[in-house]
Design a protein around this motif. Structure first.
Motif, short mmCIF file in Angstrom:
data_model
loop_
_atom_site.label_atom_id
_atom_site.label_comp_id
_atom_site.label_asym_id
_atom_site.label_seq_id
_atom_site.Cartn_x
_atom_site.Cartn_y
_atom_site.Cartn_z
N LEU A 1 -100.76 8.34 -22.07
CA LEU A 1 -101.07 9.68 -21.57
C LEU A 1 -101.50 10.59 -22.71
CD1 LEU A 1 -101.27 11.84 -19.40
CD2 LEU A 1 -98.83 12.27 -19.71
N LEU A 2 -100.80 10.55 -23.83
CA LEU A 2 -101.18 11.42 -24.95
C LEU A 2 -102.58 11.07 -25.45
CD1 LEU A 2 -100.40 13.74 -26.79
CD2 LEU A 2 -99.32 12.08 -28.32
N ALA A 3 -102.91 9.79 -25.51
CA ALA A 3 -104.25 9.39 -25.92
C ALA A 3 -105.30 9.94 -24.96
CB ALA A 3 -104.35 7.86 -26.01
N GLU A 4 -105.01 9.89 -23.66
CA GLU A 4 -105.94 10.43 -22.66
C GLU A 4 -106.09 11.94 -22.81
OE1 GLU A 4 -108.65 10.80 -19.60
OE2 GLU A 4 -108.05 9.04 -20.75
N LEU A 5 -104.99 12.64 -23.05
CA LEU A 5 -105.06 14.09 -23.25
C LEU A 5 -105.91 14.44 -24.47
CD1 LEU A 5 -101.38 15.09 -22.42
CD2 LEU A 5 -103.42 15.46 -21.01
N HIS A 6 -105.79 13.65 -25.53
CA HIS A 6 -106.62 13.88 -26.72
C HIS A 6 -108.09 13.60 -26.42
CE1 HIS A 6 -103.45 14.98 -29.42
NE2 HIS A 6 -102.85 13.80 -29.36
N ARG A 7 -108.38 12.54 -25.64
CA ARG A 7 -109.77 12.25 -25.26
C ARG A 7 -110.35 13.39 -24.43
NH1 ARG A 7 -107.85 6.94 -25.02
NH2 ARG A 7 -107.24 7.12 -22.83
N GLU A 8 -109.56 13.90 -23.49
CA GLU A 8 -110.04 15.00 -22.65
C GLU A 8 -110.32 16.24 -23.47
OE1 GLU A 8 -107.18 15.55 -19.52
OE2 GLU A 8 -107.65 13.62 -18.60
N ARG A 9 -109.44 16.55 -24.40
CA ARG A 9 -109.65 17.74 -25.25
C ARG A 9 -110.91 17.58 -26.09
NH1 ARG A 9 -107.61 22.38 -27.00
NH2 ARG A 9 -105.58 22.13 -26.09
N ALA A 10 -111.11 16.39 -26.65
CA ALA A 10 -112.30 16.14 -27.48
C ALA A 10 -113.57 16.29 -26.63
CB ALA A 10 -112.23 14.75 -28.11
N ALA A 11 -113.54 15.80 -25.39
CA ALA A 11 -114.70 15.93 -24.51
C ALA A 11 -114.99 17.39 -24.20
CB ALA A 11 -114.47 15.14 -23.23
N LEU A 12 -113.95 18.18 -23.96
CA LEU A 12 -114.14 19.61 -23.70
C LEU A 12 -114.71 20.33 -24.92
CD1 LEU A 12 -110.90 20.50 -21.70
CD2 LEU A 12 -113.25 20.50 -20.84
N GLU A 13 -114.24 19.98 -26.09
CA GLU A 13 -114.73 20.62 -27.31
C GLU A 13 -116.19 20.26 -27.58
OE1 GLU A 13 -111.91 19.74 -30.40
OE2 GLU A 13 -110.40 21.03 -29.50
N ARG A 14 -116.59 19.02 -27.25
CA ARG A 14 -117.99 18.62 -27.43
C ARG A 14 -118.91 19.41 -26.52
NH1 ARG A 14 -115.68 13.49 -27.83
NH2 ARG A 14 -116.18 13.00 -25.67
N ARG A 15 -118.43 19.79 -25.33
CA ARG A 15 -119.25 20.55 -24.38
C ARG A 15 -119.47 21.99 -24.82
NH1 ARG A 15 -116.47 19.03 -18.77
NH2 ARG A 15 -116.20 16.87 -19.26
N ARG A 16 -118.57 22.50 -25.65
CA ARG A 16 -118.67 23.92 -26.07
C ARG A 16 -119.75 24.11 -27.06
NH1 ARG A 16 -112.30 25.34 -26.62
NH2 ARG A 16 -111.82 24.97 -24.47
#
Length: 120
Positions: A105-120
């Motif tokens: 779960l923590l790995a998935e949360l980090h992947r999601e955050r990285a994806a959101l930051e790339r969109r910004r």
């Protein structure tokens, strides 16, 4: 009410006590999960299971909070947790992630955050 906050990677008593005080008004309990229990699934942890005696510790690689049975309180609970010093990634226990281990779960949360930051 009811529900549980699973807290991972925290060992400082003042922060743990502040987190406990933050969830109490919502009728929730706090469960601090240690490394030996990080091999269990989130569903097992939410059900109150603990690692068998002699279980090897599993590295989580960070801090995390999982809200179990607290879905309808998320909007009020997240700011209360942040005020208490719980500034880590947070998730809600779902049918999808209940079979995952905490490191997954923590790995998935980090992947999601990285994806959101790339969109910004």
């Amino acid at each position: 009410m009811g529900g549980t906050l699973l807290l991972f990677g925290y060992d400082q008593l003042p922060v743990i006590l502040a987190a406990e005080a933050a969830v109490k008004p919502f009728g929730a309990t706090l469960q601090v999960v240690g490394p030996r229990s990080c091999g269990l699934t989130l569903g097992q942890l939410a059900a109150g299971e603990s690692a068998p005696t002699g279980a090897a510790p599993v590295a989580l690689g960070g801090q995390m909070a999982v809200l179990c049975g607290l879905d309808r309180h998320v909007d009020a609970l997240i700011p209360a947790l942040q005020k208490a010093g719980i500034l880590c990634p947070k998730a809600v226990l779902t049918d999808t992630n209940r079979s995952w281990t905490p490191p997954a779960l923590l790995a998935e949360l980090h992947r999601e955050r990285a994806a959101l930051e790339r969109r910004r």
